[in-house]
Design an enzyme around this catalytic site. Structure first.
Site, mmCIF file in Angstrom:
data_model
loop_
_atom_site.group_PDB
_atom_site.id
_atom_site.type_symbol
_atom_site.label_atom_id
_atom_site.label_comp_id
_atom_site.label_asym_id
_atom_site.label_seq_id
_atom_site.Cartn_x
_atom_site.Cartn_y
_atom_site.Cartn_z
ATOM 1 N NE ARG A 4 -5.479 28.136 24.736
ATOM 2 C CZ ARG A 4 -5.802 28.509 23.530
ATOM 3 N NH1 ARG A 4 -5.266 29.635 23.124
ATOM 4 N NH2 ARG A 4 -6.840 28.132 22.783
ATOM 5 C CG HIS B 17 -7.037 34.317 20.199
ATOM 6 N ND1 HIS B 17 -5.497 34.442 20.855
ATOM 7 C CD2 HIS B 17 -7.129 33.264 19.604
ATOM 8 C CE1 HIS B 17 -5.106 33.206 20.473
ATOM 9 N NE2 HIS B 17 -6.049 32.569 20.089
ATOM 10 C CD GLN C 162 -5.399 32.902 15.317
ATOM 11 O OE1 GLN C 162 -5.079 31.952 16.150
ATOM 12 N NE2 GLN C 162 -4.980 32.890 14.060
ATOM 13 C CG ASP D 173 -12.950 30.527 15.807
ATOM 14 O OD1 ASP D 173 -12.511 29.409 15.611
ATOM 15 O OD2 ASP D 173 -13.113 31.159 16.832
ATOM 16 C CB CYS E 95 -8.080 30.985 14.542
ATOM 17 S SG CYS E 95 -9.568 30.392 15.372
ATOM 18 N NE ARG F 155 -1.544 32.419 17.767
ATOM 19 C CZ ARG F 155 -2.004 31.526 18.559
ATOM 20 N NH1 ARG F 155 -2.910 30.751 18.058
ATOM 21 N NH2 ARG F 155 -1.911 31.716 19.859
#
Length: 320
Positions: free
Chosen positions: A118, A145, A148, A240, A280, A308
């Protein structure tokens, strides 16, 4: 193919030993295969069955950014699959003190079976993958991402029973989450309508690639600066945060630019009555989404967060 009781489970064999950095590098059958595998692995988990597909395998997890869902879901996923996950804060590694990405990649390749990272910069993750002799999984970068997005589509598939022909509206910043969602939806043959303020659009390269993919799958990709138009008759509405990690100095300017983009009751009235709300997380109630929406009966954000785990188990099992 594996048999777990009465359940048939097929890994995405073409991904064995491969990196997962972004969904534009995957074939459509690989994206949809990961979603279906995640669906099966979740079903098995709810029945208390955890196939030990990764017994003896070790996943190294490097974090340059804070994490709740990414760290815990990957670590839990490795335990479910019979393996082990090792947390590594970049500040505690020599890479945080100037050791090259190349040297780090070669050293870790001798200790681990795969790396999940990450990171702040996608270029750094690409370099790590180029140099490592083991698979590298993108847990989030400034551009993509992918894990996700796989969880997002797994959630829609779980609730709606299928993906092809469904419409998802994304309202907000054209960021890393949006990029991967656009690509995933195109692979799945969905219609994705993206609404952002002018100046905050998704990458033109991502839009071009997704449009080409959608042309083969029967999907459709569009952008507008009018949120109501994007949300019209949507099966799912997604947003988001307006200010991602590392953009804190832009907060005031972004709040001003995104006026009219909060997903509220008036906006969602344009979606289908049985629409799904997705986010998310973490979320800022009263900013990008009204509390009445994210905490309302159409919200699936915690199911989405749980997924996830299962989507990433599908990635880990197939790659490792």
């Amino acid at each position: 193919m594996f048999m777990t009781g009465m359940q048939e489970m097929t890994l995405v064999e073409s991904l064995k030993g491969e990196d997962l950095l972004s969904l534009d590098k995957l074939e459509t059958e690989e994206v949809t295969g990961l979603i279906e595998l995640g669906f099966i692995l979740k079903k098995l988990a709810k029945e208390g069955r955890y196939p030990k597909l990764l017994s003896g395998k070790i996943l190294g997890m490097i974090f340059e950014k804070h994490s709740t869902r990414t760290r815990i879901s990957f670590e839990s996923g490795m335990i479910h699959l019979g393996g082990h996950a090792m947390f590594m804060n970049s500040r505690d590694l020599q890479i945080g003190r100037g050791e090259s990405v190349r040297d780090t990649a070669h050293v870790l390749s001798g200790y681990l079976d795969a790396i999940m990272i990450r990171a702040n910069r996608h270029t750094m993750v690409q370099e790590l993958a180029d140099e490592a002799a083991i698979p590298v999984i993108n847990g989030l970068t400034d551009i993509y991402h992918p894990c996700q997005a796989l969880a997002d589509l797994l959630t829609i598939r779980e609730v709606k029973g299928g993906l092809e022909g469904r419409k998802i509206a994304y309202v907000g910043d054209g960021n890393n989450v949006a990029h991967s969602l656009i690509l995933a939806a195109a692979h799945a043959g969905m219609e994705i309508a993206v609404a952002t303020p002018e100046g905050y659009e998704p990458s033109p390269d991502v839009m071009e690639t997704a449009t080409a993919i959608a042309g083969k799958t029967g999907g459709h990709v569009s952008w507008t600066s009018e949120p109501d138009a994007a949300v019209d008759k949507a099966d799912a509405v997604y947003t988001d945060v307006w200010t991602s990690m590392g953009q804190e100095e832009e907060t005031a300017a972004r709040v001003e630019a995104f006026k009219g983009f909060m997903v509220d009751d008036e906006m969602i009235a344009r979606a289908k009555p049985d629409f799904m709300f997705l986010h998310c997380l973490p979320a800022h109630r009263g900013e990008e989404v009204a509390a009445s929406v994210i905490d309302g009966p159409n919200s699936h954000v915690f199911r989405q967060a749980e997924n996830r785990l299962h989507a990433q188990k599908a990635v880990l099992a197939s790659i490792m």
